[in-house]
Design a protein around this motif. Sequence first.
Motif, PDB file in Angstrom:
ATOM      1  N   ALA A 270       0.124   6.434  11.072  1.00 55.78           N
ATOM      2  CA  ALA A 270       1.043   5.293  11.019  1.00 55.78           C
ATOM      3  C   ALA A 270       2.276   5.598  10.181  1.00 55.78           C
ATOM      4  O   ALA A 270       2.316   6.555   9.412  1.00 55.78           O
ATOM      5  CB  ALA A 270       0.316   4.088  10.434  1.00 55.78           C
TER       6      ALA A 270
ATOM      7  N   THR B 230       4.996   4.642   7.157  1.00 53.55           N
ATOM      8  CA  THR B 230       4.775   4.183   5.779  1.00 53.55           C
ATOM      9  C   THR B 230       4.832   2.660   5.634  1.00 53.55           C
ATOM     10  O   THR B 230       4.250   2.113   4.703  1.00 53.55           O
ATOM     11  CB  THR B 230       5.845   4.748   4.816  1.00 53.55           C
ATOM     12  OG1 THR B 230       7.130   4.509   5.391  1.00 53.55           O
ATOM     13  CG2 THR B 230       5.667   6.228   4.603  1.00 53.55           C
TER      14      THR B 230
ATOM     15  N   SER C 257       0.845  -1.206   0.000  1.00 50.30           N
ATOM     16  CA  SER C 257       0.000   0.000   0.000  1.00 50.30           C
ATOM     17  C   SER C 257       0.874   1.248   0.000  1.00 50.30           C
ATOM     18  O   SER C 257       1.708   1.428   0.879  1.00 50.30           O
ATOM     19  CB  SER C 257      -0.900   0.014   1.244  1.00 50.30           C
ATOM     20  OG  SER C 257      -1.644  -1.183   1.320  1.00 50.30           O
TER      21      SER C 257
ATOM     22  N   ASN D  35      -2.424   0.392   9.457  1.00 51.26           N
ATOM     23  CA  ASN D  35      -2.484   1.847   9.700  1.00 51.26           C
ATOM     24  C   ASN D  35      -2.175   2.146  11.174  1.00 51.26           C
ATOM     25  O   ASN D  35      -2.748   3.053  11.781  1.00 51.26           O
ATOM     26  CB  ASN D  35      -3.845   2.435   9.294  1.00 51.26           C
ATOM     27  CG  ASN D  35      -4.056   2.360   7.797  1.00 51.26           C
ATOM     28  OD1 ASN D  35      -3.096   2.461   7.026  1.00 51.26           O
ATOM     29  ND2 ASN D  35      -5.295   2.118   7.384  1.00 51.26           N
ATOM     30  N   LYS D  36      -1.267   1.370  11.702  1.00 54.01           N
ATOM     31  CA  LYS D  36      -0.873   1.472  13.114  1.00 54.01           C
ATOM     32  C   LYS D  36       0.571   0.989  13.108  1.00 54.01           C
ATOM     33  O   LYS D  36       0.849  -0.163  12.710  1.00 54.01           O
ATOM     34  CB  LYS D  36      -1.777   0.549  13.926  1.00 54.01           C
ATOM     35  CG  LYS D  36      -1.620   0.640  15.438  1.00 54.01           C
ATOM     36  CD  LYS D  36      -2.726  -0.211  16.072  1.00 54.01           C
ATOM     37  CE  LYS D  36      -2.381  -0.605  17.493  1.00 54.01           C
ATOM     38  NZ  LYS D  36      -3.313  -1.645  18.004  1.00 54.01           N
TER      39      LYS D  36
ATOM     40  N   SER E  66       3.460   0.505   7.559  1.00 53.84           N
ATOM     41  CA  SER E  66       2.328  -0.168   8.201  1.00 53.84           C
ATOM     42  C   SER E  66       0.997   0.292   7.632  1.00 53.84           C
ATOM     43  O   SER E  66      -0.013   0.337   8.340  1.00 53.84           O
ATOM     44  CB  SER E  66       2.368   0.096   9.721  1.00 53.84           C
ATOM     45  OG  SER E  66       3.614  -0.310  10.267  1.00 53.84           O
ATOM     46  N   LEU E  67       0.989   0.597   6.326  1.00 50.74           N
ATOM     47  CA  LEU E  67      -0.245   1.116   5.722  1.00 50.74           C
ATOM     48  C   LEU E  67      -1.102   0.006   5.129  1.00 50.74           C
ATOM     49  O   LEU E  67      -0.594  -1.051   4.739  1.00 50.74           O
ATOM     50  CB  LEU E  67       0.109   2.119   4.613  1.00 50.74           C
ATOM     51  CG  LEU E  67       0.948   3.327   5.059  1.00 50.74           C
ATOM     52  CD1 LEU E  67       1.314   4.190   3.854  1.00 50.74           C
ATOM     53  CD2 LEU E  67       0.189   4.143   6.105  1.00 50.74           C
TER      54      LEU E  67
ATOM     55  N   THR F 170      -2.779   9.157   8.567  1.00 50.45           N
ATOM     56  CA  THR F 170      -3.137   7.793   8.977  1.00 50.45           C
ATOM     57  C   THR F 170      -2.716   7.496  10.403  1.00 50.45           C
ATOM     58  O   THR F 170      -3.155   6.507  10.987  1.00 50.45           O
ATOM     59  CB  THR F 170      -2.428   6.745   8.081  1.00 50.45           C
ATOM     60  OG1 THR F 170      -1.008   6.793   8.349  1.00 50.45           O
ATOM     61  CG2 THR F 170      -2.665   7.016   6.616  1.00 50.45           C
TER      62      THR F 170
ATOM     63  N   PHE G 182      -8.935   3.096   5.807  1.00 52.25           N
ATOM     64  CA  PHE G 182      -8.258   4.273   5.221  1.00 52.25           C
ATOM     65  C   PHE G 182      -9.313   5.304   4.828  1.00 52.25           C
ATOM     66  O   PHE G 182     -10.310   4.971   4.183  1.00 52.25           O
ATOM     67  CB  PHE G 182      -7.431   3.832   4.007  1.00 52.25           C
ATOM     68  CG  PHE G 182      -6.674   4.963   3.364  1.00 52.25           C
ATOM     69  CD1 PHE G 182      -5.522   5.474   3.973  1.00 52.25           C
ATOM     70  CD2 PHE G 182      -7.101   5.526   2.170  1.00 52.25           C
ATOM     71  CE1 PHE G 182      -4.818   6.521   3.379  1.00 52.25           C
ATOM     72  CE2 PHE G 182      -6.412   6.575   1.572  1.00 52.25           C
ATOM     73  CZ  PHE G 182      -5.262   7.066   2.182  1.00 52.25           C
TER      74      PHE G 182
ATOM     75  N   MET H  90      -4.525   6.265  -1.809  1.00 60.03           N
ATOM     76  CA  MET H  90      -3.795   5.006  -1.581  1.00 60.03           C
ATOM     77  C   MET H  90      -3.818   4.163  -2.844  1.00 60.03           C
ATOM     78  O   MET H  90      -4.849   4.050  -3.517  1.00 60.03           O
ATOM     79  CB  MET H  90      -4.416   4.230  -0.422  1.00 60.03           C
ATOM     80  CG  MET H  90      -3.734   2.885  -0.164  1.00 60.03           C
ATOM     81  SD  MET H  90      -4.311   2.103   1.358  1.00 60.03           S
ATOM     82  CE  MET H  90      -3.361   2.993   2.578  1.00 60.03           C
TER      83      MET H  90
END
Lengths: 574, 574
Positions: free
Chosen positions: A335, A337, A280, A366-367, A339-340, A333, A345, A297
Amino acid sequence: MRTSQFLISTLKEDPKEAAVESHRLMLRAGMIRQIASGVYTWLPTGMRVLSKVINIVREEMNKTGALEIAMPMVQPADLWKESGRYEKYGPELCRFKDRKQNEFCLGPTHEEVVTDIARREVKSARQLPLCLYQIQNKFRDEIRPRFGVMRGREFLMKDAYSFHTDKESLAKTYQDMYDAYSRVFTRMGLEFRPVEADTGSIGGNHSHEFQALAEAGEDTIAWSDGSNYAANIEMAEALAPEYDREPCADAYSEVATPGCHTVDEAAKALGVESEKVLKSLIVHGNKKEDGKHELVMICLRGNHELNEVKAIKIDGINDPLEMATEEEIAEFTGAHTGSLGPVGFKGRILVDRTADKMSNFACGANKTGFHLINVNWDRDVPNYEVFDLRNVEEGDKSPDGKGTLHLRKGIEVGQVFMLGTKYSEAMKCTVKDENGKDVPMIMGCYGIGVTRAIAAVIEQHHDDRGIIWPESIAPFKVAIIAIKPSKSQIVKDTAEQLYKQLLQAGVEVIYDDRDERPGVMFADMELMGIPHIVTIGEKSLNDGNIEYKLRKTGEKENIQASNALDIILSKLEK
Amino acid sequence: MRTSQFLISTLKEDPKEAAVESHRLMLRAGMIRQIASGVYTWLPTGMRVLSKVINIVREEMNKTGALEIAMPMVQPADLWKESGRYEKYGPELCRFKDRKQNEFCLGPTHEEVVTDIARREVKSARQLPLCLYQIQNKFRDEIRPRFGVMRGREFLMKDAYSFHTDKESLAKTYQDMYDAYSRVFTRMGLEFRPVEADTGSIGGNHSHEFQALAEAGEDTIAWSDGSNYAANIEMAEALAPEYDREPCADAYSEVATPGCHTVDEAAKALGVESEKVLKSLIVHGNKKEDGKHELVMICLRGNHELNEVKAIKIDGINDPLEMATEEEIAEFTGAHTGSLGPVGFKGRILVDRTADKMSNFACGANKTGFHLINVNWDRDVPNYEVFDLRNVEEGDKSPDGKGTLHLRKGIEVGQVFMLGTKYSEAMKCTVKDENGKDVPMIMGCYGIGVTRAIAAVIEQHHDDRGIIWPESIAPFKVAIIAIKPSKSQIVKDTAEQLYKQLLQAGVEVIYDDRDERPGVMFADMELMGIPHIVTIGEKSLNDGNIEYKLRKTGEKENIQASNALDIILSKLEK
């Protein structure tokens, strides 16, 4: 030409700055010298090759009926402002002011100037079609000039521009140019492929590149083993898989993946193949009122590569493609990059056709430091759009449905464009149609990178001893090496006589009369790539022979000294 | 070539911007178009002429053994700093920075780049002499571009540079170039004179210009009717008069000359010829410690003109020559510029050889509105130096003592220089002499203004109907005009057949198949200067004839249609 009256500028040592063979050999053979980054002088040996290529290009252009002109290198900014490219063109366009503070630029291409000519000179539709060309130096201030003349800043180009009243006429000239380019590159001895290509900053809607096949190439082309299909990888469509998604398994769940920043790291931590992990990326969409960009995204299968050209063609994506910064991503996000993922989203999500067929896949949560597993489209990500977004790969199905795709590296030596009315509309380059209404002319443009094509020939034609020129563009066709002529009258006389005979027969011959060690002279002639090399020494002369070597194959043979002229002439290409 | 497939860009009206014939006709015949002040595109008609001239130049250069190279137009400032010209060269040198803020300039000439090549490539004195040339666009940011391509900013030049170990070798190449230039200009059909010339900003100690004789020329050349002497007026020596001064008369006295600012006004007020009035000018000498210049007076006979080139060669005179300002003069002398004279002048005084022979003359009183009469050198002006400071005039004695000088206007189409070691010393371009010591190479340089030479040909070869090309450089040798071919099958067939026959015979022919009014077609072909014009009309065909006209003389004749090909071929130059 006698070497004593020529400038032999061969180098014994490999120049350190050369990263590719053609650059190395052009320097070593004394063809070119750099005087500034990406700016070269062509020395006599190189110039002889360049002149031959120019002649081939000119002959083939004239055969199509194109008319030669000469446009200036220094161009007024006003014309570029009319087309809108003065601002749009990046820093590759070298802008400067003259002594009266008028704005100018150095022409990196000549659409504006030639469109200005056409709108001033063409009074009637009866004068069309019209195709104008020039062979002229261009300047593009490349950020990273490299590979010698393959990506230089000042370089020689043949550029042609055609003007039409209708698309059929454009299509005809486009085909004429396509054919002429094929003849030019064939005559130069290049192995090449015309491939479908993107139109880039030039614009237009249909284009082919002529790619010389070579490992040193900066382009990748995809070709089918089951049809004539060939395209720059930028353009090659990746078909949607024919299989369906597998059924959804359990609901997704979160897994800690501390320190995993890449797909491969995550796959390893999760104990799955990278094909089961979603990649992602977040890129810039349209600019918002606050001056910031929308964040969009893009999702690909973990082992696939984003195709930027395909991405920027999607409405709402910024051109040129820009990745969102770490800061923008963190703010949007929360987060890192690494962990996307699409689940939850908040923005627009674009999914590649192959990624769309994934199921029960892993993706970033996203974390930071967490991934999700068992994610599924629709069930877990309700809103997304599917596009062709990835580069094709070796083994993909050909987009025309026939055969399998393979990849090769290529050097772009020419490109033909159907431009349409991009410039003629902006610059009001019109003719009257049958109803007396002013309509913009339809345009095509066609370029050959003359100096680059020479580098491409060398990439394809060399060995560990140097360049192997195709006869059509060799600096000399025949080399005569006289061994110690100062010590042997018969060697001297035989060499002089053969030299004069060949000159009289109209053969371009270089006679190495430097009286150097034979090895030095031979190495120079092989390095410079002379196709036919004749060595005259006392020993073989005593047997009535002189030595002949065909550079291309390395085959050697003794030929009768008394009949040398005819034998050599018989070996030359007609 | 059929006109329907060519770009005929003739203009019916005279363009307002053209001040000289060649500019007017190049625009009207559709040879060139301006795209910015002093920057031109060469259209197809012009390009055909340009290509022919380029070929002539290349052939003659190759005959001398000079080797063709191609140097870049974009040059790094560093090389120009090494030679010292980066600062010295005025704003004609277009300077700019690339995207990385490196300094560059557009080459107005290539001494620096070629000297850099020679110092890198020439390893041994055995490789000399070496003569390198290129045919390439130059850019000079002229303050007042004018007369079309005669004084443009971007223009095509052939420039050659030679390198030697000794002066004899330089002298030989200089003569080879001189001879080659004579052949080039002769083949182009130019009436020209090689004349002694100043070396200007290029430097060196011996130079000839090739001047095409034409009223539109910006140069004046002086030639002798009693010898081969010919020189640019900048260089032509004005001999000292052979007569002596007349004896001094009464002491000098002051006369009011209110409002007289010029020599002629003063002469009139004083009731004498201007030859009896001294012209006194004040120019800048060396710079003093306070940053101001010394002020130096130059005295000439009232009807003579200052020769600036001669003046700046005198030690202590600022180069370039600058006139003192009114303020400087007022401060130094207390007088207006129109009332200056040597009597009582506090600075250095330079007197022209002819002015030195004046006696009992009038001159300014260094008091505004007053002149002195009956002034005499020595008696009234004890300290002064005598030099040759004036332009020669029609009727002057030739400096070689043989014959009388006459003046003509010329267009400088070429120049050859013995440069010496100016660049090779500054840039350390050396070879080892017989003692193993590094010595600077001795250089020559040689230029042809290719595009300007074409304008010069037109200045010499035109009439009120247009250009009259010498066959050697005509865009086409033969024009065929078919009168109303759409209404007469026999006209069409005859024209088509003759066209094909001429093409087959290798003749460059333009076939006007536009079906325009005969007058329009004929006017275009005459304007474009096609040497041989054939008109095919039904009326003469009925008598078995076609009309032939020789553009140069205007002679017309009927020639047998059945034998037209042979007759036309017999009229072409071999």
